[in-house]
Motif scaffolding. Structure first.
Motif, PDB file in Angstrom:
ATOM      1  N   MET A 118      10.729  13.160  -2.128  1.00 29.65           N
ATOM      2  CA  MET A 118      11.732  12.121  -1.856  1.00 29.65           C
ATOM      3  C   MET A 118      11.042  10.785  -2.361  1.00 29.65           C
ATOM      4  N   ALA A 119       9.673  10.479  -1.917  1.00 29.68           N
ATOM      5  CA  ALA A 119       9.289   8.992  -2.284  1.00 29.68           C
ATOM      6  C   ALA A 119       9.543   8.759  -3.598  1.00 29.68           C
ATOM      7  N   TYR A 120       9.494   9.845  -4.672  1.00 29.24           N
ATOM      8  CA  TYR A 120       9.364   9.503  -6.151  1.00 29.24           C
ATOM      9  C   TYR A 120      10.894   9.315  -6.524  1.00 29.24           C
ATOM     10  N   LYS A 121      11.694  10.337  -5.816  1.00 22.89           N
ATOM     11  CA  LYS A 121      13.074  10.308  -6.642  1.00 22.89           C
ATOM     12  C   LYS A 121      13.957   9.487  -5.702  1.00 22.89           C
ATOM     13  N   THR A 122      13.886   9.233  -4.562  1.00 23.85           N
ATOM     14  CA  THR A 122      14.954   8.650  -3.663  1.00 23.85           C
ATOM     15  C   THR A 122      14.843   7.339  -3.106  1.00 23.85           C
ATOM     16  N   VAL A 123      13.606   6.740  -2.967  1.00 26.34           N
ATOM     17  CA  VAL A 123      13.226   5.506  -2.608  1.00 26.34           C
ATOM     18  C   VAL A 123      13.302   4.605  -3.477  1.00 26.34           C
ATOM     19  N   MET A 124      13.680   3.233  -3.308  1.00 29.68           N
ATOM     20  CA  MET A 124      13.940   2.022  -4.060  1.00 29.68           C
ATOM     21  C   MET A 124      12.668   1.367  -4.090  1.00 29.68           C
ATOM     22  N   ALA A 125      12.060   1.644  -5.336  1.00 34.37           N
ATOM     23  CA  ALA A 125      10.857   0.780  -5.667  1.00 34.37           C
ATOM     24  C   ALA A 125      10.170   0.864  -7.158  1.00 34.37           C
ATOM     25  N   ALA A 126       9.365  -0.056  -7.319  1.00 33.68           N
ATOM     26  CA  ALA A 126       8.710   0.209  -8.853  1.00 33.68           C
ATOM     27  C   ALA A 126       8.126   1.458  -9.265  1.00 33.68           C
ATOM     28  N   ARG A 127       8.384   1.784 -10.497  1.00 30.01           N
ATOM     29  CA  ARG A 127       7.770   3.176 -10.805  1.00 30.01           C
ATOM     30  C   ARG A 127       6.424   3.422 -10.313  1.00 30.01           C
ATOM     31  N   ASP A 128       5.526   2.261 -10.461  1.00 30.10           N
ATOM     32  CA  ASP A 128       4.288   2.481 -10.192  1.00 30.10           C
ATOM     33  C   ASP A 128       4.021   2.889  -8.697  1.00 30.10           C
ATOM     34  N   VAL A 129       4.522   2.298  -8.025  1.00 33.25           N
ATOM     35  CA  VAL A 129       4.555   2.413  -6.576  1.00 33.25           C
ATOM     36  C   VAL A 129       5.140   3.797  -6.151  1.00 33.25           C
ATOM     37  N   GLN A 130       6.155   4.404  -6.700  1.00 33.04           N
ATOM     38  CA  GLN A 130       6.690   5.674  -6.520  1.00 33.04           C
ATOM     39  C   GLN A 130       5.485   6.518  -6.788  1.00 33.04           C
ATOM     40  N   LYS A 131       5.107   6.414  -7.972  1.00 36.17           N
ATOM     41  CA  LYS A 131       4.007   7.390  -8.589  1.00 36.17           C
ATOM     42  C   LYS A 131       2.697   7.597  -7.478  1.00 36.17           C
ATOM     43  N   PHE A 132       2.390   6.046  -7.238  1.00 39.60           N
ATOM     44  CA  PHE A 132       1.220   6.377  -6.163  1.00 39.60           C
ATOM     45  C   PHE A 132       1.578   6.822  -4.851  1.00 39.60           C
ATOM     46  N   THR A 133       2.702   6.621  -4.365  1.00 39.56           N
ATOM     47  CA  THR A 133       3.038   7.164  -3.023  1.00 39.56           C
ATOM     48  C   THR A 133       3.359   8.536  -2.953  1.00 39.56           C
ATOM     49  N   HIS A 134       3.919   9.113  -4.334  1.00 41.70           N
ATOM     50  CA  HIS A 134       3.882  10.509  -4.435  1.00 41.70           C
ATOM     51  C   HIS A 134       2.695  11.174  -4.401  1.00 41.70           C
ATOM     52  N   MET A 135       1.815  10.700  -5.145  1.00 40.90           N
ATOM     53  CA  MET A 135       0.402  11.115  -5.119  1.00 40.90           C
ATOM     54  C   MET A 135      -0.337  11.202  -3.925  1.00 40.90           C
ATOM     55  N   LEU A 136      -0.036  10.195  -3.173  1.00 42.80           N
ATOM     56  CA  LEU A 136      -0.797  10.118  -1.579  1.00 42.80           C
ATOM     57  C   LEU A 136      -0.279  11.029  -0.781  1.00 42.80           C
ATOM     58  N   PHE A 137       0.914  11.245  -0.814  1.00 49.98           N
ATOM     59  CA  PHE A 137       1.580  12.268   0.230  1.00 49.98           C
ATOM     60  C   PHE A 137       1.259  13.594  -0.290  1.00 49.98           C
ATOM     61  N   HIS A 138       1.078  13.865  -1.410  1.00 53.96           N
ATOM     62  CA  HIS A 138       0.462  15.138  -1.950  1.00 53.96           C
ATOM     63  C   HIS A 138      -0.758  15.314  -1.446  1.00 53.96           C
ATOM     64  N   VAL A 139      -1.700  14.252  -1.620  1.00 53.94           N
ATOM     65  CA  VAL A 139      -2.905  14.679  -1.294  1.00 53.94           C
ATOM     66  C   VAL A 139      -3.130  14.688   0.405  1.00 53.94           C
ATOM     67  N   ILE A 140      -2.040  13.964   1.116  1.00 53.79           N
ATOM     68  CA  ILE A 140      -2.246  14.210   2.552  1.00 53.79           C
ATOM     69  C   ILE A 140      -1.667  15.829   2.785  1.00 53.79           C
ATOM     70  N   ALA A 141      -0.939  16.239   2.173  1.00 50.68           N
ATOM     71  CA  ALA A 141      -0.268  17.749   2.173  1.00 50.68           C
ATOM     72  C   ALA A 141      -1.675  18.704   1.919  1.00 50.68           C
ATOM     73  N   ILE A 142      -2.234  18.528   0.764  1.00 51.18           N
ATOM     74  CA  ILE A 142      -3.270  19.250   0.562  1.00 51.18           C
ATOM     75  C   ILE A 142      -4.416  19.371   1.582  1.00 51.18           C
ATOM     76  N   CYS A 143      -4.745  18.021   2.126  1.00 50.64           N
ATOM     77  CA  CYS A 143      -5.827  18.198   3.010  1.00 50.64           C
ATOM     78  C   CYS A 143      -5.492  18.855   4.235  1.00 50.64           C
ATOM     79  N   LEU A 144      -4.332  18.485   4.895  1.00 50.74           N
ATOM     80  CA  LEU A 144      -4.054  19.156   5.924  1.00 50.74           C
ATOM     81  C   LEU A 144      -3.537  20.476   5.843  1.00 50.74           C
ATOM     82  N   GLY A 145      -3.090  20.821   4.794  1.00 51.96           N
ATOM     83  CA  GLY A 145      -2.709  22.113   4.520  1.00 51.96           C
ATOM     84  C   GLY A 145      -4.197  23.100   4.451  1.00 51.96           C
TER      85      GLY A 145
END
Length: 227
Positions: free
Chosen positions: A77-104
């Motif tokens: 949702m951070a990449y597709k539904t949040v209003m932000a610059a593309r680079d910010v969307q990409k970084f947030t998208h990647m960061l949330f995935h890193v968190i998901a992987i580590c906690l998983g």
């Protein structure tokens, strides 16, 4: 509506849909139900409890939902539904995935640790097969996305070709994770020999809400396109 300037043109983004808010509602409701189940009915969580090993196990469902499924949905949702610059969307998208992987990974470690303490075999159930396959493919998906989309290692043509596969793969992995969660809840209820009890009802409702979270995330992302 949000306008972002990219090169020689403006690209307009549709703001987050109401389904995104609904997805967040289901996501936090599932978290509350999970905590009620584990803290009220299952004696809490403790990864280093050597006396009550069930508390070690409880770390597993908590992190596989809140740490993995919840943050995977937030990443989409951070990449597709949040209003932000593309680079910010990409970084947030990647960061949330890193968190998901580590906690998983920590969540999977918890169940293996519990099995070792109780002398229970590993990887014998459909739930475990789906779970390991999901997180393995998830890590592979993240690595490919990192190389192709976040860093300029791939050509523009290659990125355009891979984007639909990346999006489809992400959606499929979200449903695989939810499938693992549903089979895990069913397996736990079977082990506990639950019948018509308040706890079994809570587990059933939890499973439904997790499914609704995944569906609403998927639909909200699908509807959030460039306009």
């Amino acid at each position: 509506m949000y306008a972002a300037y990219e090169g020689s043109e403006y690209r307009y983004y549709r703001s987050a849909s109401r389904l995104t808010g609904l997805a967040q509602l289901f996501g936090f409701l599932a978290l509350i139900l999970m905590l009620v189940w584990l803290l009220h009915y299952r004696e809490g969580l403790n990864l280093d409890d050597y006396e009550n090993t069930s508390r070690i196990f409880n770390v597993h469902p908590f992190l596989m939902y809140f740490g993995f499924i919840f943050f995977a949905g937030q990443a989409m949702m951070a990449y597709k539904t949040v209003m932000a610059a593309r680079d910010v969307q990409k970084f947030t998208h990647m960061l949330f995935h890193v968190i998901a992987i580590c906690l998983g990974i920590v969540g999977i470690h918890a169940v293996f640790k519990f099995h070792d303490r109780e002398n229970i075999g590993n990887m014998y159930s459909l739930h475990s097969w789906i779970g390991i396959a999901t997180i393995s493919l998830y890590i592979l998906q993240w690595v490919i996305g990192l190389v192709v989309f976040l860093f300029p290692y791939a050509s523009q043509e290659a990125r355009l070709r891979l984007a639909p596969w990346h999006i489809t793969g992400g959606r499929a992995l979200l449903y695989m994770a939810i499938c693992a969660a549903e089979t895990g809840l069913m397996q736990k209820a079977t082990f506990l020999n639950m019948k018509f009890t308040r706890e079994s009802t809570l587990i059933n409702v939890l499973g439904i809400v997790i499914l609704l979270f995944g569906i609403s995330v998927d639909i909200s992302v699908a509807l959030s396109r460039y306009v």
